[in-house]
Write an enzyme that holds these catalytic residues in place. Structure first.
Site, PDB file in Angstrom:
ATOM      1  N   VAL A  71      40.642  45.806  39.380  1.00 63.69           N
ATOM      2  CA  VAL A  71      40.665  47.026  38.522  1.00 63.69           C
ATOM      3  C   VAL A  71      41.272  46.609  37.214  1.00 63.69           C
ATOM      4  CG1 VAL A  71      42.945  47.890  38.824  1.00 63.69           C
ATOM      5  CG2 VAL A  71      41.119  49.384  38.561  1.00 63.69           C
ATOM      6  N   TYR A  72      41.540  45.360  36.941  1.00 62.53           N
ATOM      7  CA  TYR A  72      42.147  45.000  35.653  1.00 62.53           C
ATOM      8  C   TYR A  72      40.972  44.758  34.643  1.00 62.53           C
ATOM      9  CZ  TYR A  72      46.937  44.272  37.355  1.00 62.53           C
ATOM     10  OH  TYR A  72      48.122  44.407  38.111  1.00 62.53           O
ATOM     11  N   SER A  73      40.756  45.394  33.763  1.00 63.47           N
ATOM     12  CA  SER A  73      39.563  45.356  32.736  1.00 63.47           C
ATOM     13  C   SER A  73      38.273  45.421  33.541  1.00 63.47           C
ATOM     14  CB  SER A  73      39.849  44.124  31.904  1.00 63.47           C
ATOM     15  OG  SER A  73      40.890  44.197  30.881  1.00 63.47           O
ATOM     16  N   ASP A  74      38.180  46.007  34.599  1.00 61.83           N
ATOM     17  CA  ASP A  74      36.681  46.212  35.122  1.00 61.83           C
ATOM     18  C   ASP A  74      36.335  44.722  35.905  1.00 61.83           C
ATOM     19  OD1 ASP A  74      36.677  48.837  34.729  1.00 61.83           O
ATOM     20  OD2 ASP A  74      35.792  48.493  32.739  1.00 61.83           O
ATOM     21  N   GLY A  75      37.324  44.012  36.352  1.00 61.31           N
ATOM     22  CA  GLY A  75      36.864  42.637  36.814  1.00 61.31           C
ATOM     23  C   GLY A  75      37.190  41.476  35.871  1.00 61.31           C
TER      24      GLY A  75
END
Length: 352
Positions: A61-65
């Site tokens: 979920v960090y920066s959409d992958g």
């Protein structure tokens, strides 16, 4: 760098780990945290490895992958030198199957993470949150398959309550599934809720703590002080609502104590706050983050020394709050405490 066993497992992890939440820079929250690209990330990884920091933590979920992608590029060519930790379970989209820890989601999330990281295995896969909609038996069965397939080495959780973690461990024992060896938790001088139930649970069940946001969501950097406006450049202007709430009076009481100890020791406020955490029971590794080399090197200065007992006592006193029921009788009443003495007392006794 000191290395510690992760919970009841055989995996040794450094006392400090690096959190890759600043890698990628996509979205309102993670964009405010940082936008480190692959070249910059590789330099930060270089500095970490030179200091003995070998574990790197991220999440889908960090920066959409993008965080996993940048981390994968930064460790390319030296995969065997590092421990890769990632998390899954929080929503990564609005469609069906884009959230949770069902078998289908876990298998797909693991495959996606392996692709983004450019590796064939994840050393520590953690569930980012408890999924009340999926039977625990299904979750553990899927994790068991991933471990047996060699795609995952160890499993852990993050942000679980006491009953959620304990029930999961009991079911793992009942069916012979992999036990969670790590719990990634919020813990800091500005937020000690972890101590009330999760810490004694971890000590009893062999679940080690990986600490996120050790500086109280950016409040213990030395830049936030009583009677002063929040610095213009502080990320708290954009991110405060995403993180754990902190009572102002508690915060300033802690900061005052940190300032006094910094003056006496010559250490920085963040170094003291992190070093305090490293003295706490069940803490295996404190996850530090940095957008610049300077920030990283300063945080690395939190190890290699130990706060004096009088400094630890001062920080304990400044950060203590009244525990909620049913915990406060065990902290405040002699009869209760006799039956269930504080964990610190038990672990320091000769019989511990």
């Amino acid at each position: 760098m000191e290395y510690r066993r992760l919970g009841a497992s055989g995996l040794e992890v450094p006392a400090l780990s690096f959190g890759a939440g600043t890698f990628g820079g996509r979205g309102p929250l993670f964009g405010a945290w940082g936008d480190t690209d692959a070249r910059e990330a590789r330099r930060l990884v270089d500095i970490c490895l030179e200091a003995g920091v070998t574990m790197f933590d991220t999440a889908d979920v960090y920066s959409d992958g993008a965080s996993e992608e940048v981390l994968g590029q930064a460790i390319s060519g030296r995969r065997d030198q590092v421990i890769v930790s990632t998390k899954t379970g929080l929503p990564t989209g609005d469609g069906p199957g884009a959230a949770g820890t069902s078998r289908a989601r876990l298998v797909r999330a693991c495959e996606d993470a392996l692709r983004r990281l450019g590796t064939d295995r994840i050393d520590l896969l953690q569930l980012h949150a408890f999924d009340a909609g999926t039977p625990i038996e299904e979750v553990l069965s899927a994790l068991d398959d991933l471990v047996r397939a060699g795609k995952v080495r160890y499993v852990g959780v993050s942000n679980f309550s006491g009953w959620q973690l304990m029930k999961s461990l009991a079911i793992a024992d009942r069916y012979g599934r992999p036990r969670y060896v790590a719990h990634q938790v919020y813990y800091s001088l500005a937020g000690r809720d972890y101590e009330w139930e999760l810490m004694p649970l971890g000590a009893d069940q062999g679940v080690g703590a990986l600490v996120w946001s050790p500086l109280g969501w950016g409040r213990l950097t030395g830049k936030v002080r009583r009677g002063r406006p929040l610095p213009v450049q502080s990320r708290l202007h954009r991110t405060a609502d995403y993180g754990p709430p902190v009572d102002d009076e508690l915060l300033f009481r802690v900061v005052d104590a940190l300032d006094e100890i910094a003056e006496e020791t010559g250490r920085t406020v963040p170094q003291i706050a992190i070093n305090w955490l490293l003295q706490r029971p069940t803490v295996c590794s404190v996850i530090i983050g940095a957008r610049t080399e300077e920030q990283l090197r300063q945080n690395l200065g939190a190890v290699g020394w130990t706060l004096a007992p009088e400094h630890l006592a001062k920080l304990d006193a400044a950060s203590t709050v009244t525990a909620p029921y049913p915990y406060f009788p065990y902290r405040r009443q002699e009869g209760f405490a006799r039956l269930n003495p504080p964990l610190e007392t038990r672990m320091s006794s000769p019989a511990a």
